[in-house]
Scaffold this active site. Structure first.
Site, short mmCIF file in Angstrom:
data_model
loop_
_atom_site.label_atom_id
_atom_site.label_comp_id
_atom_site.label_asym_id
_atom_site.label_seq_id
_atom_site.Cartn_x
_atom_site.Cartn_y
_atom_site.Cartn_z
N LEU A 94 42.36 30.97 43.28
CA LEU A 94 41.13 31.60 42.80
C LEU A 94 41.22 33.10 43.06
CD1 LEU A 94 40.48 28.61 43.95
CD2 LEU A 94 38.11 29.32 43.81
N PHE A 180 35.19 34.87 48.31
CA PHE A 180 36.25 35.78 47.86
C PHE A 180 37.59 35.04 47.70
CE2 PHE A 180 32.97 38.23 50.11
CZ PHE A 180 32.45 38.91 49.02
N GLY A 181 38.66 35.76 47.28
CA GLY A 181 39.91 35.13 46.85
C GLY A 181 40.38 34.00 47.74
N SER A 182 40.83 32.89 47.16
CA SER A 182 41.14 31.72 47.96
C SER A 182 41.99 30.72 47.18
CB SER A 182 39.85 31.06 48.43
OG SER A 182 38.94 30.94 47.35
N GLN A 183 42.19 29.53 47.76
CA GLN A 183 42.98 28.47 47.14
C GLN A 183 42.29 27.14 47.37
OE1 GLN A 183 47.20 28.48 48.10
NE2 GLN A 183 47.31 26.26 47.94
#
Length: 215
Positions: A94, A180-183
């Protein structure tokens, strides 16, 4: 597109608006601070965008030869499709610009949730799913057990899980949020035919990423 803004945005938005005010007041003495005031305001606006919560509806598919289907648990790009002990695993990255809500890929009951502390490597790092802070949600479905794992990244350092053990969850229902940005990793049971490949873009609660053939 119909969407709302999650209440979780309140903290970040208030913080950056306060920074904007402080920098704006400070710019009376130090004019260059007006630049930081403007940047803080832009980040506050982006935070509203980041916490958007769009309505999603999965498509109808032919039931011929198909017992059921599995939805993507997150928005983003497929990092990898692999197999672990005969179980398909789909990893989704993401970015900052993706919707960061997670949704239930297949109706079932929550067995356990397990939070594990760890590092904060970039979410697209090949070892992020092994080393980073994460929260695993294990589900029991009529077809077998599967799990959705929320993984923090270098920027994403807050994982929110909205389900608990013994809770019944429907396909497409909201189950959590990573800020925020992640997986997000989806580990399925045997017998699932995965329809996505590395590099594909998917949308939570809308994209069909696998099917369960009739037996």
């Amino acid at each position: 597109m119909n969407f709302s803004i999650r209440k979780e945005c309140a903290g970040p938005v208030a913080f950056f608006l306060l920074l904007e005010l402080i920098f704006w007041l400070g710019s009376r003495k130090f004019p260059w601070l007006i630049v930081l005031a403007g940047l803080s305001g832009l980040v506050a606006v982006f935070s509203l965008y980041f916490f958007r919560d769009p309505e999603r509806k999965y498509p109808e598919i032919s039931s011929q030869g198909i017992e059921n289907f599995i939805l993507a648990p997150a928005d983003g790009k497929v990092l990898d499709v692999s197999s672990e002990n005969g179980q398909p695993v789909v990893r989704i990255f993401l970015s900052l610009f993706d919707v960061h809500l997670q949704r239930c890929p297949l109706e079932g009951r929550v067995l356990t949730t397990y939070w594990r502390p760890g590092k904060f490597l970039t979410a697209n790092n090949p070892r992020a799913h092994q080393l980073n802070e994460q929260n695993e949600i294990v589900f029991e479905s009529k077809y077998g057990q599967y799990s959705v794992t929320q993984i923090a990244g270098i920027i994403a350092r807050r994982i929110r899980c909205w389900v608990e053990p013994d809770q019944s969850v429907q396909k497409g229902e909201r189950i959590g949020l990573i800020q925020f940005g992640s997986q997000v990793d989806l580990k399925l049971f045997g017998g699932v035919e995965v329809l996505v490949k590395k590099g594909d873009k998917v949308r939570a609660g809308e994209s069909i990423i696998g099917i369960i053939p009739k037996r």
